[in-house]
Design a protein around this motif. Structure first.
Motif, PDB file in Angstrom:
ATOM      1  N   HIS A 116       1.372  -1.492  11.379  1.00 28.52           N
ATOM      2  CA  HIS A 116       0.188  -2.155  11.929  1.00 28.52           C
ATOM      3  C   HIS A 116      -0.190  -3.422  11.172  1.00 28.52           C
ATOM      4  CE1 HIS A 116      -1.267   0.056   8.499  1.00 28.52           C
ATOM      5  NE2 HIS A 116      -2.511  -0.391   8.640  1.00 28.52           N
ATOM      6  N   SER A 133       5.946   1.422  27.124  1.00 30.52           N
ATOM      7  CA  SER A 133       4.619   2.006  26.875  1.00 30.52           C
ATOM      8  C   SER A 133       4.645   3.414  26.296  1.00 30.52           C
ATOM      9  CB  SER A 133       3.792   1.986  28.165  1.00 30.52           C
ATOM     10  OG  SER A 133       3.564   0.659  28.575  1.00 30.52           O
ATOM     11  N   ASP A 151       3.080   4.117  22.679  1.00 31.63           N
ATOM     12  CA  ASP A 151       1.919   4.999  22.510  1.00 31.63           C
ATOM     13  C   ASP A 151       2.221   6.128  21.534  1.00 31.63           C
ATOM     14  OD1 ASP A 151       0.598   3.422  24.318  1.00 31.63           O
ATOM     15  OD2 ASP A 151       0.899   4.764  26.028  1.00 31.63           O
ATOM     16  N   HIS A 176      -5.620  -4.640  10.632  1.00 29.90           N
ATOM     17  CA  HIS A 176      -6.168  -3.947  11.795  1.00 29.90           C
ATOM     18  C   HIS A 176      -6.571  -2.539  11.390  1.00 29.90           C
ATOM     19  CE1 HIS A 176      -5.177  -7.193  14.379  1.00 29.90           C
ATOM     20  NE2 HIS A 176      -3.869  -6.994  14.371  1.00 29.90           N
ATOM     21  N   THR A 203      -8.191  -0.288  13.611  1.00 31.02           N
ATOM     22  CA  THR A 203      -8.315   0.641  14.737  1.00 31.02           C
ATOM     23  C   THR A 203      -7.196   0.406  15.748  1.00 31.02           C
ATOM     24  OG1 THR A 203      -9.684  -0.860  16.083  1.00 31.02           O
ATOM     25  CG2 THR A 203     -10.835   0.581  14.506  1.00 31.02           C
ATOM     26  N   VAL A 204      -6.993   1.406  16.592  1.00 21.74           N
ATOM     27  CA  VAL A 204      -6.003   1.306  17.664  1.00 21.74           C
ATOM     28  C   VAL A 204      -6.372   0.166  18.609  1.00 21.74           C
ATOM     29  CG1 VAL A 204      -5.023   2.470  19.680  1.00 21.74           C
ATOM     30  CG2 VAL A 204      -5.383   3.741  17.559  1.00 21.74           C
ATOM     31  N   GLU A 205      -7.665   0.031  18.900  1.00 23.17           N
ATOM     32  CA  GLU A 205      -8.122  -0.997  19.825  1.00 23.17           C
ATOM     33  C   GLU A 205      -7.788  -2.398  19.317  1.00 23.17           C
ATOM     34  OE1 GLU A 205      -9.814   2.726  20.646  1.00 23.17           O
ATOM     35  OE2 GLU A 205      -9.965   1.571  18.780  1.00 23.17           O
ATOM     36  N   GLN A 206      -7.962  -2.629  18.027  1.00 24.59           N
ATOM     37  CA  GLN A 206      -7.626  -3.930  17.448  1.00 24.59           C
ATOM     38  C   GLN A 206      -6.129  -4.207  17.559  1.00 24.59           C
ATOM     39  OE1 GLN A 206      -9.240  -3.437  13.474  1.00 24.59           O
ATOM     40  NE2 GLN A 206     -11.057  -4.673  13.972  1.00 24.59           N
ATOM     41  N   ARG A 242      -3.989  -2.896  19.752  1.00 20.71           N
ATOM     42  CA  ARG A 242      -3.606  -3.098  21.151  1.00 20.71           C
ATOM     43  C   ARG A 242      -4.001  -4.497  21.634  1.00 20.71           C
ATOM     44  NH1 ARG A 242      -1.621   1.229  23.740  1.00 20.71           N
ATOM     45  NH2 ARG A 242      -2.080   3.331  22.956  1.00 20.71           N
ATOM     46  N   ALA A 243      -5.140  -4.979  21.187  1.00 23.39           N
ATOM     47  CA  ALA A 243      -5.568  -6.332  21.558  1.00 23.39           C
ATOM     48  C   ALA A 243      -4.595  -7.364  21.000  1.00 23.39           C
ATOM     49  CB  ALA A 243      -6.980  -6.591  21.046  1.00 23.39           C
ATOM     50  N   ASP A 244      -4.095  -7.108  19.799  1.00 25.56           N
ATOM     51  CA  ASP A 244      -3.110  -8.006  19.192  1.00 25.56           C
ATOM     52  C   ASP A 244      -1.797  -7.974  19.989  1.00 25.56           C
ATOM     53  OD1 ASP A 244      -1.895  -9.774  17.483  1.00 25.56           O
ATOM     54  OD2 ASP A 244      -1.996  -8.512  15.705  1.00 25.56           O
ATOM     55  N   GLN A 254      -1.396  -7.644  23.133  1.00 24.64           N
ATOM     56  CA  GLN A 254      -1.527  -8.496  24.318  1.00 24.64           C
ATOM     57  C   GLN A 254      -1.245  -9.950  23.979  1.00 24.64           C
ATOM     58  OE1 GLN A 254      -5.418  -7.767  25.979  1.00 24.64           O
ATOM     59  NE2 GLN A 254      -4.811  -5.828  26.909  1.00 24.64           N
TER      60      GLN A 254
END
Length: 266
Positions: A145, A159, A163, A179, A181-184, A186-188, A190
């Motif tokens: 990460h 995917s 995941d 990062h 969190t998972v959300e951070q 995943r945003a990266d 993209q």
């Protein structure tokens, strides 16, 4: 006279072999298949000659014929032959020459890494000549990460595989930019998919910036990532886009060299 006849026969056999291999290559370039009427003009052969060669290839299972559509396709034997080449490839040795060129172009150390079982491992490195440079022992592991190579591979992974790997990451902080969190993350991902490369912007170590791009296999899936790493005083924010072009070009070249194929952009 017999010698002349043998030479003519040998010459004809070679010509037939060349033509047959050309037909096989032609079909390989058309995954949806081709009809005989389409193949003959593309191969610049008479339809009768084309059919004779295709029939010979079909007998050896190098091509197949679909009666419903009257189309010819690459056969299973061709796949087996290709698989033989895939088994003998040495990906790392192939990549190293391109990595040397990347170091010469950017002036920074280049690394090659692979992800397996949710673990990032560095498998090759070409160091730059600068006194201040990043050095990673071969076989060393890195944080998925918080590394450009790790994020480059994950961002382009299918995917379900991505995941599954994300679920095994421990989001420990290495710097205030890591990062958390998972959300951070995943945003990266993209952003990485949109531009084609990943950045470790002091996420692993303050004062260190890395740029990585994925290398794809024959199925369009990332199997390695190549990167450059250097201190932020040299790998400046305003130079990232320029340097990333070199990294992506290197990744594309290695992908081509190992017989891989980059996935189509959405």
């Amino acid at each position: 006279m017999a010698q002349v006849a043998n030479k003519e026969q040998s010459k004809g056999s070679v010509q037939s072999l060349n033509r047959a291999l050309a037909l096989l290559q032609l079909l390989a370039e058309h995954p949806d298949g081709l009809t005989l009427a389409e193949i003959a003009p593309l191969a610049e052969l008479a339809p009768s000659t084309t059919h004779r060669l295709l029939s010979s290839l079909q007998a050896l299972d190098f091509v197949s014929f679909e009666t419903d559509t009257n189309r010819w396709f690459v056969g299973l034997a061709a796949f087996r032959a290709g698989a033989g080449y895939l088994r003998r490839r040495d990906h790392i040795a192939t990549a190293r020459q391109t990595m040397r060129e990347l170091v010469a172009q950017t002036g920074e150390t280049s690394n090659l890494a692979v992800v397996k079982n949710a673990t990032l491992t560095f498998v090759a490195q070409i160091e730059c000549n600068e006194a201040m440079r990043m050095a990673v022992p071969l076989g060393a592991r890195g944080p998925l990460h918080a590394s450009a190579v790790g994020k480059a591979i994950l961002a382009f992974s299918p995917s379900p595989q991505r995941d599954n790997t994300i679920g095994q990451i421990e989001f420990f902080s290495l710097t205030e930019k890591t990062h958390g969190t998972v959300e951070q993350l995943r945003a990266d991902f993209q952003l990485i998919r949109a531009r084609g490369y990943a950045i470790d912007d002091e996420e692993q170590s303050i004062g260190l910036r890395c740029i990585g791009a994925p290398i794809f296999d024959e199925f369009g899936e990332p199997i390695f990532a190549v990167s450059i790493s250097g201190p932020t005083v040299r790998v400046k924010a305003e130079k990232v886009e320029e340097l990333a072009d070199y990294v992506m070009a290197a990744a594309r070249h290695i992908t081509d060299q190992i017989g891989g194929i980059a996935p189509r952009a959405n």
